[in-house]
Enzyme design. Structure first.
Site, PDB file in Angstrom:
ATOM      1  N   THR A  26      56.159 -22.683  33.792  1.00  0.00           N
ATOM      2  CA  THR A  26      55.581 -23.967  34.176  1.00  0.00           C
ATOM      3  C   THR A  26      56.038 -25.014  33.173  1.00  0.00           C
ATOM      4  OG1 THR A  26      53.600 -25.043  35.060  1.00  0.00           O
ATOM      5  CG2 THR A  26      53.322 -23.827  33.004  1.00  0.00           C
ATOM      6  N   CYS A  32      47.009 -30.252  30.002  1.00  0.00           N
ATOM      7  CA  CYS A  32      46.797 -29.065  30.830  1.00  0.00           C
ATOM      8  C   CYS A  32      47.019 -27.795  30.006  1.00  0.00           C
ATOM      9  CB  CYS A  32      47.764 -29.041  32.010  1.00  0.00           C
ATOM     10  SG  CYS A  32      47.623 -30.442  33.124  1.00  0.00           S
ATOM     11  N   HIS A  49      48.263 -22.981  35.932  1.00  0.00           N
ATOM     12  CA  HIS A  49      48.434 -24.281  35.249  1.00  0.00           C
ATOM     13  C   HIS A  49      47.213 -25.148  35.562  1.00  0.00           C
ATOM     14  CE1 HIS A  49      51.437 -27.827  34.349  1.00  0.00           C
ATOM     15  NE2 HIS A  49      50.211 -28.257  34.219  1.00  0.00           N
TER      16      HIS A  49
END
Lengths: 164, 210
Positions: A26, A32, A49
């Site tokens: 990711t 995040c 995520h």
């Protein structure tokens, strides 16, 4: 000819599961948090995520479970169970939760650290040990996990790539 | 997008006009700063997923110089001015007269960072004051903050408010560019205006379309 490893990409507020020889990645984690759950023996891994700590913060009628720490980790565990992984054998590696900017509304300003706290709380609740983490700071991260080696590669703009 | 306000094509046109007016003023300011002709491309107003938002800005992994500020007052939202590293270097080199300046370097001279923040101040200020004049709304921008990092990491910060409500965001995107010699583009940047969902009604009411 060298064997090219296929990379599965996970977008923001999304999740997926891979088995070796594939890897999972990711990109551009800021506040995040990327959560990897993996089974070392079966060489299967899932990546999530998350954007927000708590699904109670959601004000939309349709709940995207992968957006929140409290619902996403459980959902990823269920995805792994469907692949024949026993929850007992799961381990976790996490990265992200940076504070990219020093201002915002009171809700957003500490969102990175709050995401990390929420992830740890949920992993503890599910009795999944955290083997490694690279969290906090003020840099974005791109992460890639290889289930064959259980190594998490973490790349930042200024510090290059490290292995966890 | 939100339960209380169905967004129609007419509403998107109104938001597009807002982008046009704001960015036209910003382009004029930039043109004066650089003493160059600056082209502005008609804004894109789109309802996009978060991942598509990153793609608009160059892809989640792309390294950019991003200026971010919050908008408060009668309406709230996030605003970004995103430049590729090449564009940011080109701009700051011209502005401070130092051809060696490089945002990719491990330690940045303060004057370059300060120039970039000043650029953000001027451009976002002219963008938002035009928007305020047009709508009659009181708009207070915070001091812009600069980050040189991955697009995903920078822009996701502006999506946090929206993400409480939705998995999609309305992006008012304006491309701004300076045509260099031989048709090459020397500055290629984007303004992204991301109103918080609660502010759409305020905007539409101020313009008499709701």
């Amino acid at each position: 000819m060298a064997l090219l490893k296929e990379v599965v990409r996970v977008g923001i507020a999304d999740m997926n599961v891979v088995k070796e020889p594939m890897t999972i990645r990711t990109s551009g984690l800021g506040s995040c948090v990327g959560v990897v759950l993996y089974d070392e023996m079966k060489k299967i891994a899932g990546l999530l995520h998350i954007m927000l700590p708590d699904s109670n913060l959601g004000k939309s009628t349709q709940l995207n479970v992968a957006k929140f720490a409290d619902t996403g980790i459980y959902a990823l565990m269920e995805m792994l169970k469907a692949q024949g992984v026993r929850p007992m054998s799961l381990k976790a590696k996490i990265a992200g939760g940076a504070q990219m900017f020093q201002f915002g509304s009171s809700d957003t300003i500490r969102i990175g650290p709050r995401n990390v706290e929420a992830v740890k709380k949920e992993l503890k609740r599910l009795s999944i040990p955290i083997i490694a983490e690279d969290t906090g700071g003020s840099s974005g991260r791109t992460i890639e996990f290889d289930p064959a080696t259980a190594i998490l590669h973490v790349r930042t703009v200024n510090q290059g790539t490290k292995e966890l | 997008m939100t339960s209380e306000s169905p967004i129609t094509d007419m509403h998107l046109d109104v938001l597009k006009e807002i982008g046009n007016i704001g960015a036209a003023h910003a382009a004029t300011s930039l043109s004066q700063l650089l003493d160059r002709k600056i082209d502005m491309h008609v804004p894109n107003v789109k309802l996009v997923s978060f991942d598509e938002m990153f793609d608009l800005a160059g892809g989640a992994d792309a390294i950019v110089a991003g200026i971010f500020l919050r908008i408060e007052g009668d309406l709230s939202g996030s605003m970004f001015f995103v430049l590729s590293l090449d564009s940011a270097n080109h701009f700051i080199r011209r502005l401070i007269g130092d051809e060696t300046f490089d945002f990719g370097a491990s330690s940045l001279p303060d004057i370059g960072i300060s120039a970039m923040q000043e650029l953000g101040n001027i451009l976002s200020g002219s963008y938002l004051s035009a928007l305020s004049d047009f709508t009659g709304l009181k708009i207070y921008p915070t001091v812009p903050s600069l980050s040189v990092d991955m697009v995903g990491a920078i822009v996701s910060f502006g999506l946090i408010e929206v993400s409480h409500y939705s998995d999609e965001v309305i992006v008012i995107d304006t491309q701004i560019r300076e045509e260099g010699e031989n048709g090459s583009t020397s500055i290629d940047g984007h303004f992204f205006l991301l109103p918080d969902p609660s502010s759409y009604i305020t905007i539409f009411k101020s313009l008499g379309v709701m």
